[in-house]
Design a protein around this motif. Structure first.
Motif, short mmCIF file in Angstrom:
data_model
loop_
_atom_site.label_atom_id
_atom_site.label_comp_id
_atom_site.label_asym_id
_atom_site.label_seq_id
_atom_site.Cartn_x
_atom_site.Cartn_y
_atom_site.Cartn_z
N GLY A 36 -5.31 2.78 1.63
CA GLY A 36 -4.00 3.36 1.40
C GLY A 36 -4.07 4.44 0.33
N HIS A 37 -3.34 5.52 0.53
CA HIS A 37 -3.40 6.65 -0.40
C HIS A 37 -2.11 6.82 -1.18
CE1 HIS A 37 -7.22 7.74 1.37
NE2 HIS A 37 -6.66 7.80 2.56
N SER A 38 -1.18 5.95 -0.99
CA SER A 38 0.07 6.08 -1.72
C SER A 38 0.61 4.69 -2.01
CB SER A 38 1.10 6.87 -0.90
OG SER A 38 1.49 6.14 0.24
N GLY A 39 1.31 4.56 -3.14
CA GLY A 39 1.93 3.29 -3.47
C GLY A 39 0.93 2.15 -3.46
N LEU A 40 1.45 0.95 -3.23
CA LEU A 40 0.63 -0.24 -3.07
C LEU A 40 0.67 -0.64 -1.61
CD1 LEU A 40 1.93 -2.22 -6.18
CD2 LEU A 40 -0.17 -0.88 -6.02
N THR A 41 -0.48 -0.95 -1.04
CA THR A 41 -0.57 -1.25 0.39
C THR A 41 -1.21 -2.62 0.59
OG1 THR A 41 -0.85 1.12 0.81
CG2 THR A 41 -1.32 -0.39 2.62
N TYR A 42 -0.54 -3.47 1.36
CA TYR A 42 -1.01 -4.84 1.60
C TYR A 42 -0.87 -5.18 3.08
CZ TYR A 42 -0.08 -5.18 -3.43
OH TYR A 42 -0.06 -4.96 -4.79
N SER A 43 -1.58 -6.22 3.48
CA SER A 43 -1.33 -6.83 4.78
C SER A 43 -0.77 -8.23 4.54
CB SER A 43 -2.62 -6.92 5.60
OG SER A 43 -3.55 -7.79 4.99
N VAL A 44 0.02 -8.70 5.50
CA VAL A 44 0.59 -10.03 5.40
C VAL A 44 0.85 -10.55 6.81
CG1 VAL A 44 2.99 -9.19 5.28
CG2 VAL A 44 2.40 -11.43 4.29
N THR A 45 0.70 -11.85 7.00
CA THR A 45 0.96 -12.45 8.30
C THR A 45 2.26 -13.24 8.26
OG1 THR A 45 -0.38 -14.39 7.73
CG2 THR A 45 -1.47 -12.60 8.94
N ALA A 46 2.91 -13.31 9.41
CA ALA A 46 4.09 -14.16 9.60
C ALA A 46 3.92 -14.82 10.95
CB ALA A 46 5.37 -13.34 9.54
N GLY A 47 3.36 -16.05 10.93
CA GLY A 47 3.00 -16.68 12.19
C GLY A 47 1.89 -15.89 12.85
N ASP A 48 2.08 -15.52 14.10
CA ASP A 48 1.08 -14.74 14.83
C ASP A 48 1.20 -13.24 14.57
OD1 ASP A 48 0.06 -17.06 15.96
OD2 ASP A 48 1.38 -16.93 17.73
N ALA A 49 2.27 -12.82 13.92
CA ALA A 49 2.48 -11.39 13.67
C ALA A 49 1.78 -10.97 12.38
CB ALA A 49 3.98 -11.10 13.57
N LYS A 50 1.40 -9.73 12.32
CA LYS A 50 0.75 -9.17 11.14
C LYS A 50 1.43 -7.86 10.77
CE LYS A 50 -3.84 -8.24 9.18
NZ LYS A 50 -5.32 -8.20 9.47
N TYR A 51 1.63 -7.66 9.47
CA TYR A 51 2.34 -6.49 9.00
C TYR A 51 1.56 -5.78 7.89
CZ TYR A 51 6.21 -8.86 11.33
OH TYR A 51 7.00 -9.51 12.24
N VAL A 52 1.87 -4.51 7.71
CA VAL A 52 1.42 -3.73 6.56
C VAL A 52 2.62 -3.52 5.66
CG1 VAL A 52 0.51 -1.51 5.75
CG2 VAL A 52 -0.42 -2.58 7.82
N VAL A 53 2.46 -3.81 4.38
CA VAL A 53 3.53 -3.65 3.41
C VAL A 53 3.17 -2.50 2.48
CG1 VAL A 53 4.74 -4.71 1.45
CG2 VAL A 53 4.20 -6.07 3.49
N LYS A 54 4.09 -1.56 2.31
CA LYS A 54 3.90 -0.46 1.37
C LYS A 54 5.00 -0.56 0.32
CE LYS A 54 1.19 3.07 3.59
NZ LYS A 54 0.97 4.53 3.63
#
Length: 324
Positions: A36-54
Motif C-alpha cells: 500500500g502506498h497511502s494511509g494504512l492498508t490491511y486485510s481482514v476476513t469476515a467468514g468466507d469473505a475477505k476485504y482490504v481496509v484503508k
C-alpha cells in the motif's frame, strides 16, 4: 495516539461494522497488507469473505494520498461500469476515516520492473488488455453520480504539480532539470476534453488473473484532466530502456504503436504525444528523486535507492531529447 492504539481502535470499528453487515460471520484480525502506498492498508476476513481496509494514519490529515474517502468515492462511482474495480463494502467517515473494499484476487506485476517474472505472452496480453481498460476509463462520464469530480487539471497544471516535486529534489540529483522544465513550460500543448484519470495507470496497479484484468487499484491520485496525461505515463512501462539500471528486457511486449492502436480503437491519433512522453519521464524522475531524498534522510529505507542518481539524470536527459 500511538500507532498500536490507533490500530486497536480501528480493528474494533472494522469488526463492529462488518459484524453489522454479516452478523453470523466470524470477523478475523486486521493484518498489515504490504504494497500500500497511502494511509494504512490491511486485510481482514469476515467468514468466507475477505476485504482490504484503508485508513487515515494516526495524526495525519485526510488530504492527498491519505484521503481514503476520496478513493472510496471513485471506486463506488465506477462500480458496475466497464472499468473493473474492487467493490466498496463499508465506508466510515468518522475520524480517522476508513473504508473496506472487496479483496480482489490476482497479481499486479510490472513486467519490466517487478518480480516475479510472468511469461512474456501473458505480459503482452495483459498490457494490451489494460490499454482497452484505460480507454474505457477515459470514456467514463465525469458527472457520474457519487463521483463528485474535482475541477479539471490541464497540461499546464499537471506540469506545475510535478515541477513542485522535482524542485524538492536536491539540485545535484537532477542535472538538466531546470532546462527540461523550461522547455516543457514553453511549449504546453492545447488541451483535449477532460476525462477521468487514474494518475498512475500501469500493469503494476491492475490485478490480473491469467491474461484478464480483474481490478484497477491504487486510486490515490485520481483526477480529471487531459487523457494524454495517463497515456504518456502508461506508455513508459512498455520499454525497459526507459528505466536505465532498473528495467529488464521482456521479449514480445507490445510496442508503443500497438498500445496506442489498441487504446484508440480506430479513432484518430492524439496530437502532441511527445510532449506527454517527456512529461511522463519528468514525473518519473521527480518521484525517483523524492524517494531517494527520503531514503537519505532515513525516512524510507531502501538500499536500491542508491542506484537511482544515474537513472534520474537519464530520465531527464531522455525527456529533453524527446522535445528536440
Amino acid at each position: 495516539m500511538s500507532t498500536a492504539t490507533h490500530v486497536s481502535e480501528l480493528a474494533m470499528r472494522v469488526r463492529d461494522r462488518l459484524a453489522t453487515r454479516q452478523p453470523t460471520a466470524t470477523i478475523g484480525q486486521l493484518k498489515p497488507l504490504p504494497g500500500g502506498h497511502s494511509g494504512l492498508t490491511y486485510s481482514v476476513t469476515a467468514g468466507d469473505a475477505k476485504y482490504v481496509v484503508k485508513a487515515v494514519p494516526p495524526g495525519q490529515r485526510p488530504i492527498g494520498r491519505n484521503d481514503v474517502l476520496r478513493q472510496a468515492r471513485v471506486l463506488g462511482a465506477l462500480a458496475g461500469s466497464a472499468v473493473p474495480v474492487p467493490g466498496v463494502a463499508v465506508v466510515d467517515s468518522a475520524r480517522p476515516a476508513w473504508f473496506a473494499m472487496d479483496f480482489a484476487a490476482g497479481e499486479a506485476v510490472e513486467p519490466v520492473l517487478d518480480e516475479p517474472e510472468v511469461p512474456a505472452a501473458t505480459a503482452r496480453a495483459r498490457m494490451l488488455a489494460i490499454a482497452s481498460v484505460l480507454r474505457r476509463l477515459h470514456e467514463t462520464d465525469t458527472h457520474t453520480p457519487g463521483l463528485d469530480a474535482p475541477e479539471p487539471l490541464d497540461a499546464a497544471g499537471e506540469l506545475a504539480r510535478w515541477s513542485r516535486t522535482l524542485h524538492a529534489v536536491p539540485d545535484e540529483l537532477r542535472p538538466g532539470g531546470e532546462d527540461l522544465l523550461k522547455r516543457l513550460a514553453d511549449d504546453v500543448p492545447a488541451g483535449l476534453p477532460p476525462v477521468l484519470l487514474h494518475g498512475d495507470f500501469r500493469l503494476g496497479n491492475v490485478l490480473c488473473v491469467g491474461e484478464r484484468p480483474v481490478a484497477v487499484v491504487d486510486w490515490e491520485i485520481w483526477s480529471v484532466g487531459d487523457p494524454r496525461i495517463d497515456l504518456g505515463w502508461f506508455l513508459l512501462f512498455a520499454d525497459h530502456r526507459n528505466f536505465p539500471q532498473l528495467g529488464r528486457a521482456v521479449p514480445g511486449l507490445p510496442t508503443e504503436a500497438e498500445l496506442l492502436d489498441t487504446y484508440l480503437d480506430g479513432r484518430p491519433a492524439l496530437p502532441a504525444m511527445d510532449w506527454f512522453r517527456a512529461l511522463g519521464r519528468m514525473k518519473m524522475a521527480a518521484i525517483m528523486g523524492h524517494n531517494l531524498r527520503r531514503h537519505r534522510e532515513g525516512k524510507h529505507h531502501d538500499p536500491d535507492q542508491e542506484r537511482l542518481p544515474p537513472t534520474i539524470a537519464a530520465m531527464i536527459r531522455t525527456a529533453r531529447d524527446i522535445l528536440g
